[in-house]
Each structure stands twice: as C-alpha cells, then as structure tokens.
Design a protein around this motif. Structure first.
Motif: not given
Lengths: 626, 195
Positions: A371-374, A376, A379, A587, A603, B45, B47, B76, B78-79, B82, B100-103, B105-107, B111-112
């Motif tokens: 996997p590759f993801a940060n 969420r 919040q 956010p 958002l 917001g 995942d 999305e 990045m999802e 995941r 969907y950039d609500n964080i 540390k969105y890379p 790179d994604v």
C-alpha cells in the motif's frame, strides 16, 4: 424502483437486496413485533433508519429512541410482559448501560416474547473497546444466535422471535459489524395482518419480583428453559457441517475445524482455496451449545481446531465438554494475544490455519502489492461548532489544566491541533472522572466535556453528584442539537420527539450556580466565559452550542435556489501566520507549494467561523458570482 | 465467473451508488452478489471502502481477501493505492485523477500517480473533468463505472439497465445524463487502452 419503505412493508414475499440491519427490520414486521426500542450506536442505527422510514399511519408497531439503553431495555420488558412481542437493539457497549436490568430478563416470564439485538464490534471500528457480549449471555442465562450473513440475520430473527414467544424467554441475536452492513439478495416472506397491542399483564404470569429467596425458583426456571433450548440448538439448521472435499485422512489424521458466524465464512473460503479434505462445523446457534453435535464431531476426528472471533468462550466450553466425556480428539486453538483481537478476516484465519496445519494450508497468501497512502484521520467537518469551541477554549486554559473527554463527535478534540479531552471511559463518564481529578488538587484546573445527547443518556447522575459536593471543575456541554456521530438521531433536548427539554433549566433546577450559554462561533465571548468559570470556586457549566453543520448543510442543500457560499483569503493581507491551518485546523484551508494559503471550495461551506481566528483578518466571505 | 471489486474513495463522494448500480446489474443477470459497506462516523472526508463480490457460484464472506481483488475502482487517486494489498497479481487499478486533499500530509500527486503506474494494469481518468464537460458534475461516479465497464464481466447494457432502475424515479433527464456519463467513461477507457 419502489421506495425503500414500500419494499420494507410489502405484504407479499419478494426478493430484496438488503443490508443486514435493514433485513432484521423486515423480519420484525414479518414476525409481528409490536414494540421496538433503542439508543443510537454503530453498527446498528440503520435498523431504526428502516423502521423510521415507514410513514406513521402505516406502522403496526411502536418505535422509540429511548434516553439510553437501560431505559430502552425496560420499555421492551414492560411491553413484553403486557403480551406484546418486543425488540430492543443497541451497540456492544450499550449492553453495559442496559446490564442492570438486562441481567434480570432471563429470570422473567416474558409472555409476549423479547428479542435483544446486540451490535458487537470486533475490531473496535466505532467503539471504545471490542467487548465480547457472549459473556453477558452466560451470566444472564439468555440464549444467543449469531448469524453469519444478512440473510441468516433475517432468518434467525424470525426463529428467535418464535422461540422467545413459545418459551416466554429473552433471546439474543448477536450481530457483528460485517453482518449489519453487508448486503445481499434475501428471500423475504410475507407480512401478516396487523394484530392490536395487548395490555394483558398479570402478576400471576410471574412472579416478577426477584427478592431474596424468591430468586431461586426463578433462576431454576431460567436454567430449565436453557435446557429446553439446548435441544433446539442440537437440531438447529443454523449449526451445520461444511465439507467441500469430504473429511478424509491427511497424513493419517482426520482434521476438523469448529467456528461460528463471520469467521466461519472466512474459513469456508479458505477450505475452498486449500482444496484438502478438512471440514468445518459451523455453530451459529451458539448458546446453549449443541453438546451432542459437538461431541460427535470431535469423536470422528483426530485434531480439531477451534477458531472464534474475540474471546475464548466456545473454546473453553468445548474443552470442558471433551474432558467430561473423555473424548480423545486433540483440540487446537488460537495461540497469540493478537489472535484474540480484531476481526478474523480470511487472510487472518488463513494464518491461524496454516500455523497449525502448514501441509494443508500451504499456499503463500502474502500480498503482491504494497500500500501507499497517508491516513485520513477522522476530523471535525468544515464549519463544525466544536472546532470553534476547542480553538477558543484552548486559548483560555491556564497551563496544566486537565481536560476530560466524553463520547461523541467532540472526542475528536483529542487529536491535533487541539489535544483536549485526554481520557475516556464511557458515555457520561466525564463528570465523575473530573470530580475525582479535583480531589486534593489545589494546583491544576479541571475541565470536562459532554455532548448534549450524552448529557441526557448518562450524564445526569454525576452532574447531580458534582452539584451536591460542589466539586471544583468546569463542565462544557458541547451542544449540537442532535446525536451527530451515529447519523443525526433526535434526543430529549432537540424538540423533535416531544417538547424540548432544556439543558439550562435542568441545570438550574439542580442548583448549579454558574451557568453560561454561548454560541461557539462567538469565540471571544466563549473564551471569556471559560476563564470566568474556571475562576469560579466550585462546579460551573458553560453550554457551548452550535447546531451540527453537517446536518444543517444537508437540509440547506435540499432547498430550492440554494447557493453554496465560501470564504476566501485576501492574499494582500495574509502574512502566513498559518493560524487557520495549524491552530484552527479547518481542512478547507490548503497550504500551497509557494507557501500561500488558499481555500478548497469543495470542502468550505462558507460558514465564516474561521474569520476571527486570523490575526490579520485576511479571511472574509467571498463575493459569489451572481 | 468471479469479480471481486474494491470500491474506494472519500466519505461523501458517492461510492455506494457505484456499488448499487453494479450490484443491481449483477443480480438482474442472476449472479450472486455480496457487498460489504463501511459505515461509521457520519462525517465527510474520511477514507471509505466497499467490497463488492460478484460470482456465478455461492459467495461466503463479504470481504475480499488480500491478493484477491480483480479491480480496485477508486474515485480518489490516493485511495486507490491504499488498498493495493487486496489487488491480485493481474488485477486492474481504475481510478479518478482528482485528489481529495483534506489532510495536512497529502503526498505529491506526481508520486501518487507514479505509484499507480507501477501497477501493470491501470487506467487513470479525470472523471470530474469528463462529468463537467457533459454538463453533469454529479455523474462523476457513473463515468468511473463506464471506465471499468470492460472489466466487470457483464454486458454494458446491463449497467445501463442498472442506471435506469436506480435513477428512474428522478426522471428521464437524470437517467440520460448518467447514461451519457457512463458512455463517456467507457469511451475514455477504450481510447486510453489503445495508447
């Protein structure tokens, strides 16, 4: 496509694509359940969503959101001893709240029948623990059925309702998250003609007063009923063997597995994948345990591996059965602490199986791709009143203040950048815990949070206690006029059920001397009140109120001519203090590669609660194009 | 026939309507279908993912095992990555390009996309843009189904029927817009794969 409630109430048999929660709601209508009660909590609130979708005049049943799970249980008990088939449902930890009355139910002659639906949460997807409520069943002499699929949940509810009425005893239908929320095609039966409500209570059907020696005949009867149910579980079609490749010898040994509900499905899939002659005994009508069936299964095998989700309950009972009956089968079990935790998905059960029998479960199932993801992290929503409250309160707190959290959306205040609400036990714990933190404490201030639904659910006794002893802390009621976290259910303070019960008046009547109410968007005033309340010697309350903006915006978007507003940042004024991002933490704000801050309009809801947080007033409403 | 599909995205983006359309298409064809929905906190917001399993044989678990998914269909980018451990060796990643950039540390999106391109079978599609171009930004998720339509193991017409069934009560206009979006997604994927 028919409307959902038309599908749900269709009198004729039909096939429907339903999730587990909706399927049990259908089963309630088919079984003729008259009274249904609950308190909201994942993974079960969609049962109520289904029941509440039916227009009032079409309902043959009464559904009620009770103040808490204990009250819900008592209402269901009361209606059952009046002769009405009843159901109460709530989440796993809800049973802790209900337990004082729940543990008595097995002793009672429930003339109308009573099915208790428990939404257990292996994996703690939406709960503060992953408690295994099968323990409670044993403590209370109440049978347990554990469906593996939505279709089985539907069928089992019907069976539980039938047995409950027949034996006038409570029966637990234990659902887990994946049964509640999985969806499949289900073959439904018909809904019969409506029968009226009954008011047949007669003390002669009891006794219903378990006091001192009167307890013993009741307890004896409860155990006798369990003996009867054991005969049912022995023959139950819900307990069955899955044997895709027969049960032959493997290296001179016959191997078997015993499991139940969802993990049994994972195992079935793994058996198909392995292609070897190992079979599975699936025990879904799990308590009382079908001892003869299990004995026969053990006797026919050299090694049997027991795989159950969460605690070692079935395992100990089967081991003791094998010991008592001198059965020579070797019983294997899960080994590590990790295997006692979390959901037993198919790859996890594969690991357990191959750990014991590597020659049978020999394929490598390691993932091919990484996997590759940060993450969420959950919040608060844009515009959430809690964000404004946390931002304002954080600035008002003296160094060293201890903050006590509670259950609800405001539990998210513990995360960055607010870090408030530093401990959590259960619904409504905050006032008791805060009081304890003040005792003998001359040095540090204490501040507790509670949500408005929780205030009514379990907050009141500890608040009364705080008033009585004048414990020196501040309670902040995080009022959002709904039960937000579980999907916006009403509560006593919202005015959607009966006349709104005012939190202010409740507190006044208790004799709370310091009460302030403020909209959380008024951050400056809120901060002043917090300082004032902490200086107040003794118990004080600040009601920090703002309606749930997720709910509000949903309503607004449905309106004709709705225009989405936004805020914007005046790039000429912005000095990049980053308060909006790093301290307020909405956010919707985005820091770009060139260091500038912009607003993500997907958002932003244009509430403007961020405006006062900017030290140079660079945030303002955007003049939307006409 | 077996199709295990991971649907992914961010709360509020509408992955459940994707599941509903494909699911109805599958059961109207007489296939077995199971779906694991993830519910939890009602906020937007976070995942979200849903496992959708379609087969001509009985399906046991509602969950797809690691290495078992034929498709990751994500709205999305990045999802989509995941859930890569779920993807089978020859599986497809079909994902929308709009982050969907609500964080915090969105890379880096480059790179994604590079990560997505490491998977040998992939389709990267700007479904938001395509939906906007046909004048129906809300139909972005139908564009995504269209992009995946060649890999779902069912006739394209079944998906159109699914859309008619689901959106029928909202009127002909809504149905047509969604069918147009479906077609636009399909056309894009066909062109993409020819390159």
């Amino acid at each position: 496509m028919k409307k959902f409630y038309e599908q749900l109430t269709d009198k004729q048999p039909w096939n429907g694509l339903f999730m587990g929660n909706h399927a049990v709601a259908r089963a309630m209508l088919e079984a003729g359940v008259k009274v249904i009660t609950s308190y909201p909590g994942s993974p079960t609130p969609e049962i109520a969503e289904a029941l509440n979708s039916v227009p009032q005049e079409m309902r043959d049943y009464h559904f009620e959101w009770a103040t808490n799970e204990k009250v819900a249980t008592e209402i269901a008990f009361g209606s059952s001893i009046n002769g009405n088939l009843s159901t109460v449902f709530f989440k796993s930890v809800g049973l802790n709240v209900a337990s004082d009355s729940f543990v008595q139910l097995g002793l009672m002659n429930l003339t109308g029948g009573l099915v208790i639906i428990l939404g257990d949460d292996p994996g703690a997807n939406s709960s503060q623990n992953e408690q295994d409520n099968r323990h409670f069943a044993r403590m209370s002499y109440i049978p347990v059925m554990e469906p593996a699929t939505p279709a089985e949940a539907y069928q089992m509810f019907l069976e539980a309702a039938k047995l409950s009425k027949q034996h006038q005893m409570p029966i637990i239908l234990r659902l887990t998250t994946h049964v509640c929320h999985a969806k499949e095609l289900i073959k439904f039966g018909s809904v019969g003609e409506s029968k009226g409500f009954r008011a047949d209570f007669d003390a002669k059907n009891g006794p219903y007063l378990p006091i001192t020696r009167a307890v013993f005949p009741l307890k004896k009867k409860a155990m006798e009923k369990l003996d009867l149910l054991k005969k049912v579980s022995e023959k139950s079609p819900f307990n069955k063997i899955y044997s895709p490749f027969g049960s032959g010898d493997i290296n001179g040994k016959k191997l078997g597995i015993i499991s139940s509900s969802m993990p049994a499905l994972s195992i079935m899939e793994n058996l198909d994948k392995a292609g070897k002659s190992v079979d599975l005994l699936q025990i879904n009508f799990s308590y009382p345990m079908p001892e003869e069936m299990i004995s026969d299964y053990l006797k026919g095998r050299d090694e049997v591996l027991i795989i159950e989700e969460l605690d070692r309950i079935m395992e100990y009972e089967i081991k003791s059965l094998a010991f008592d009956r001198n059965i020579k089968c070797r019983i294997l079990t899960r080994g590590t602490h990790e295997e006692i935790m979390g959901e037993l998905t198919s790859e996890r059960t594969w690991d357990i199986l191959s750990g014991h029998w590597p020659q049978v479960f020999e394929i490598n199932i390691d993932p091919v791709h990484e996997p590759f993801a940060n993450p969420r992290i959950a919040q608060m929503c844009p515009g959430c009143g809690h964000r404004s409250a946390f931002h304002a309160i954080k600035q008002a707190l003296p160094e060293g203040t201890i903050t006590v959290g509670d259950i609800g959306c405001h539990s998210l205040g513990f995360f960055e950048p607010y870090n408030m609400g530093e401990m959590l036990l259960s619904m409504g714990h905050s006032n008791g815990t805060a009081a304890g933190l003040t005792i003998g404490n001359e040095r540090r201030k204490v501040l507790a949070f509670i949500g408005d639904s929780t205030f009514f659910h379990a907050g009141l006794p500890a608040i009364i206690n705080a008033v009585l002893y004048d414990h020196d802390f501040t309670l902040v009621v995080m009022e959002n006029n709904t039960t937000a976290m579980t999907g916006h259910q009403p509560h006593a303070g919202t005015g959607e059920i009966g006349e709104k019960i005012s939190i202010d008046k409740v507190l006044e009547s208790f004799g709370v001397k310091f009460i302030r109410r403020i909209d959380t968007y008024q951050q400056k005033k809120l901060a002043e009140y917090i300082k004032e309340s902490l200086d107040h010697k003794g118990f004080s309350v600040v009601i920090a109120s703002h309606p749930c903006m997720l709910k509000f915006m949903k309503q607004q978007r449905r309106k004709e001519g709705f225009v989405q507003k936004h805020v914007e940042i005046d790039q000429n004024k912005c000095e990049r203090h980053l308060t909006c991002i790093e301290k307020f933490g909405c956010p919707s704000f985005k820091k770009n590669d060139d260091g500038s801050i912009t607003v993500n309009e997907d958002l932003c809801i244009g509430d403007g609660s961020c405006r006062p947080t900017c030290p140079v007033s660079a945030i303002d409403f955007k003049k939307e194009a006409e | 026939m077996k199709k295990d599909i991971i649907l992914s995205g961010v709360g509020g983006q509408g992955i459940l309507s994707i599941a509903t359309v494909i699911g109805y298409a599958a059961i109207s064809k007489g296939l077995h279908m199971k779906q694991a929905e993830v519910h939890g906190m009602s906020q937007r917001g976070g995942d979200v993912q849903s496992h959708l399993r379609i087969s001509d044989k009985e399906i046991f678990s509602d969950l797809i095992p690691f290495g078992g998914a034929d498709i990751i269909l994500s709205i999305e980018p990045m999802e989509s990555i995941r859930y890569l451990p779920y993807l089978s060796e020859d599986g497809w990643v079909i994902t929308n390009k709009t982050p969907y950039d609500n964080i915090v540390k969105y890379p880096d999106i480059a790179d994604v996309e590079a990560e997505i391109k490491k998977v040998k079978n992939h389709i990267l599609i700007d479904a938001d843009d395509i939906a906007k171009k046909i004048g129906s930004p809300m139909s972005m998720n139908m564009v995504m189904i269209g992009a995946a339509s060649g890999f779902l193991g069912m006739d394209y017409s079944e998906l159109e029927k699914g859309i008619k069934f689901i959106f029928g009560k909202k009127g002909e206009d809504v149905v047509n817009k969604n069918i147009e979006a479906l077609k636009a997604g399909k056309d894009f994927a066909e062109t993409y794969l020819k390159k």
